[in-house]
Scaffold this active site. Structure first.
Site, mmCIF file in Angstrom:
data_model
loop_
_atom_site.group_PDB
_atom_site.id
_atom_site.type_symbol
_atom_site.label_atom_id
_atom_site.label_comp_id
_atom_site.label_asym_id
_atom_site.label_seq_id
_atom_site.Cartn_x
_atom_site.Cartn_y
_atom_site.Cartn_z
ATOM 1 N N GLY A 230 11.134 -11.274 9.965
ATOM 2 C CA GLY A 230 12.593 -11.365 9.977
ATOM 3 C C GLY A 230 13.076 -12.137 8.764
ATOM 4 O O GLY A 230 12.385 -12.203 7.739
ATOM 5 N N THR A 232 14.286 -15.176 6.165
ATOM 6 C CA THR A 232 13.727 -16.460 5.728
ATOM 7 C C THR A 232 14.394 -17.611 6.485
ATOM 8 O O THR A 232 13.721 -18.567 6.886
ATOM 9 C CB THR A 232 13.920 -16.603 4.199
ATOM 10 O OG1 THR A 232 13.141 -15.567 3.582
ATOM 11 C CG2 THR A 232 13.464 -17.948 3.685
ATOM 12 N N GLU A 252 6.561 -13.197 8.044
ATOM 13 C CA GLU A 252 6.815 -12.118 7.079
ATOM 14 C C GLU A 252 8.322 -12.070 6.920
ATOM 15 O O GLU A 252 9.034 -11.584 7.793
ATOM 16 C CB GLU A 252 6.227 -10.815 7.637
ATOM 17 C CG GLU A 252 5.983 -9.773 6.569
ATOM 18 C CD GLU A 252 7.105 -8.776 6.511
ATOM 19 O OE1 GLU A 252 8.071 -9.039 5.755
ATOM 20 O OE2 GLU A 252 7.032 -7.764 7.211
ATOM 21 N N ARG A 280 13.943 4.370 1.608
ATOM 22 C CA ARG A 280 13.259 4.472 2.896
ATOM 23 C C ARG A 280 14.077 3.672 3.924
ATOM 24 O O ARG A 280 14.511 2.551 3.636
ATOM 25 C CB ARG A 280 11.861 3.856 2.693
ATOM 26 C CG ARG A 280 10.953 3.834 3.857
ATOM 27 C CD ARG A 280 9.585 3.396 3.361
ATOM 28 N NE ARG A 280 8.687 3.039 4.416
ATOM 29 C CZ ARG A 280 8.036 1.866 4.484
ATOM 30 N NH1 ARG A 280 8.187 0.953 3.559
ATOM 31 N NH2 ARG A 280 7.221 1.637 5.476
ATOM 32 N N CYS A 286 11.865 -4.787 4.243
ATOM 33 C CA CYS A 286 11.675 -6.030 3.466
ATOM 34 C C CYS A 286 11.083 -5.748 2.095
ATOM 35 O O CYS A 286 11.137 -6.597 1.216
ATOM 36 C CB CYS A 286 10.721 -6.965 4.195
ATOM 37 S SG CYS A 286 11.279 -7.410 5.804
#
Ligand code: SIN
Length: 479
Positions: A230, A232, A252, A280, A286
């Site tokens: 998700g 930062t 991540e 995409r 991310c």
């Protein structure tokens, strides 16, 4: 939609369950219609799931890796057998074009299959001892109860990428998916139940109070590991909240991927890579390109070809044939993208194609020329279909611009010069580098970032290490 895979509540200790009467609605971003009403799991449910996972941990961790692999393989087979139904649910709740949803089902299942095998290869070490009468052995053991907090943009693969290695290693899990896209996750857990995981080994709690649920995971002494994908900002909160229990975290987080095109690049290849990397999931990954850095000598050619390719994209409901760009996840996402575009225009950016919200949650794929460091999206993650193009004139400048961010997840560049490829790949401060390649995600390679993009790796032989503890055993008095 196939109703046999639709579930509306949490799954804890082998039971589909709910507390009280609170509920939330899951919307179809393509038309705003309600897809399902789901029972709102709360902190009590979260605690019950943690306790169930804790009770199940010892017996599950004592089973053989081969046995665990047999259940994981059944789960993989069931997912593949239900690809079409899962893809339908995914497109309905997160808007992704159907072909991409089918691709995600295969991608997601690949982590289960990979880690079913990898679990059998959790080897230890025998270390030459430092004295004659000692022997040194190192073994690896499952870390314990794992909380997997997963995003809406890959509602299946981000679960399997965490839960696959955790279960293969002998850990038990609690999944907390987002409220935007819980239905794919619930269907996935239903298939896990069919595959035969014992009660408590895999649990899912769906609930709208993500902050409270996350805090429970962080503060629980029973939860030994959190794996989160998700933003930062949320990753930092989870880390701070986990400090008392000194919990291990895999994070991540956000990205700000540069895509550099050098003057010796194959421009057609670069445009093809740019399209797949940028558009995409309508730019909602991310690892999507956030900044195109183009050498001044090929700027005009690249930009013209990119705009042409963008003009050929078909926007629409992800269920419709031939659609490449579905809706964004919700109206807030559209608002944020609109602000990025307005900010760029005010600071001298040129809209080369697109630039408009189209109603509901749709936003045109957009290319913005003359992008500069002052624009908001040069330091913030876009998470939408905007492609800003910056110009550079030397390798040093390109590397400096690429690294000028707090993030360090994915990066890409195109060049035909082998020496330049090595030099630039080594200089980029990123966890992942695509060289003449715009699509780098696969179960066989380590996915993850550096700097404010997080810590830990998912997929590959490295991905299982995050779910293991190392134990050193010293045998003495061997006379
Ligand atoms: C993500 O957006 O977090 C995952 C993208 C991927 O696995 O390719």
């Amino acid at each position: 939609m196939n109703k046999s895979l639709l579930f509306d509540r949490s799954y804890v200790n082998g039971q589909w369950t709910k507390e009280g009467t609170a509920s939330f609605e899951v919307m179809n971003p393509a038309n705003g219609e309600t897809l399902a009403t789901v029972a709102d799991g709360d902190v009590i449910m979260t605690k019950k799931a943690i306790e169930a996972a804790d009770r199940a941990f010892k017996p599950w961790s004592k089973t053989t890796a081969k046995y665990r692999a047999s259940i994981l393989e059944k789960w993989n087979d069931l997912i593949i057998a239900h690809s079409d139904e899962l893809a339908d649910i995914m497109t309905l709740e997160c808007g992704k074009p159907l072909a991409e949803s089918k691709g995600e089902v295969a991608y997601g299942a690949s982590f289960i299959k990979w880690f079913a095998e990898e679990g059998k290869r959790i080897y230890g070490d025998v270390i030459p001892p430092h004295t004659e009468n000692r022997r040194i052995v190192v073994i690896k053991q499952p870390i314990g109860v794992v909380a997997a907090m997963t995003p809406w943009n890959f509602p299946l693969a981000m679960i399997t990428r965490k839960v696959g290695p955790a279960l293969a290693a002998g850990c038990t899990v609690i999944i907390r998916p987002t409220c935007e896209a819980p239905l794919t996750a619930l269907a996935l857990v239903h298939l896990a139940e069919q595959a035969g995981f014992p009660p408590g080994v895999i649990n899912i709690v769906v609930g709208s109070d993500s902050a409270a649920m996350g805090k429970v995971f962080c503060e629980s002494e029973l939860v030994k590991k959190i794996s989160f994908t998700g933003s930062t900002k949320i990753g930092q909160i989870l880390m701070a909240q986990s400090s008392n229990s000194l919990k291990k975290l895999s994070l991540e987080l956000g990205g700000n991927a540069p895509f550099i095109v050098f003057e010796d690049a194959d421009i057609d290849q670069a445009v093809a890579g740019a399209m797949v990397s940028k558009f995409r999931n309508a730019g909602q990954t991310c690892v999507c390109v956030n900044r195109f850095l183009i050498h001044e000598k090929v700027y005009d050619e690249f930009t013209a070809k990119l705009c042409k390719a963008v003009s050929e994209l078909k926007i629409g409901n992800g269920l419709d044939e031939g659609v490449n760009i579905g809706p964004l996840i919700n109206k807030n996402a559209v608002k944020k993208i609109t602000q990025f575009v307005e900010d760029a225009k005010a600071k001298g950016g040129t809209i080369l194609i697109g630039g408009n919200a189209l109603g509901n949650c749709y936003f045109e794929p957009t290319v913005i020329g003359n992008a500069s460091k002052e624009m908001l999206f040069s330091s913030e993650e876009i998470f939408g279909p905007i492609a800003p193009i910056y110009k550079f004139s030397s390798d040093e400048q390109a590397i400096q611009m690429a690294n000028d961010t707090i993030y360090g997840l994915a990066s890409y560049f195109y060049s035909q010069n082998v020496a330049r490829c090595w030099k630039v790949a080594e200089a980029l401060e990123y966890g992942m580098v695509g060289i003449n390649e715009g699509l780098i995600s696969t179960e066989v390679a380590p996915f993850g970032g550096v700097k404010s993009s997080g810590q830990g790796r998912e997929g590959s032989k490295y991905g299982i290490e995050d779910y293991l503890e190392i134990k050193y055993m010293c045998f003495g008095n061997i006379i």
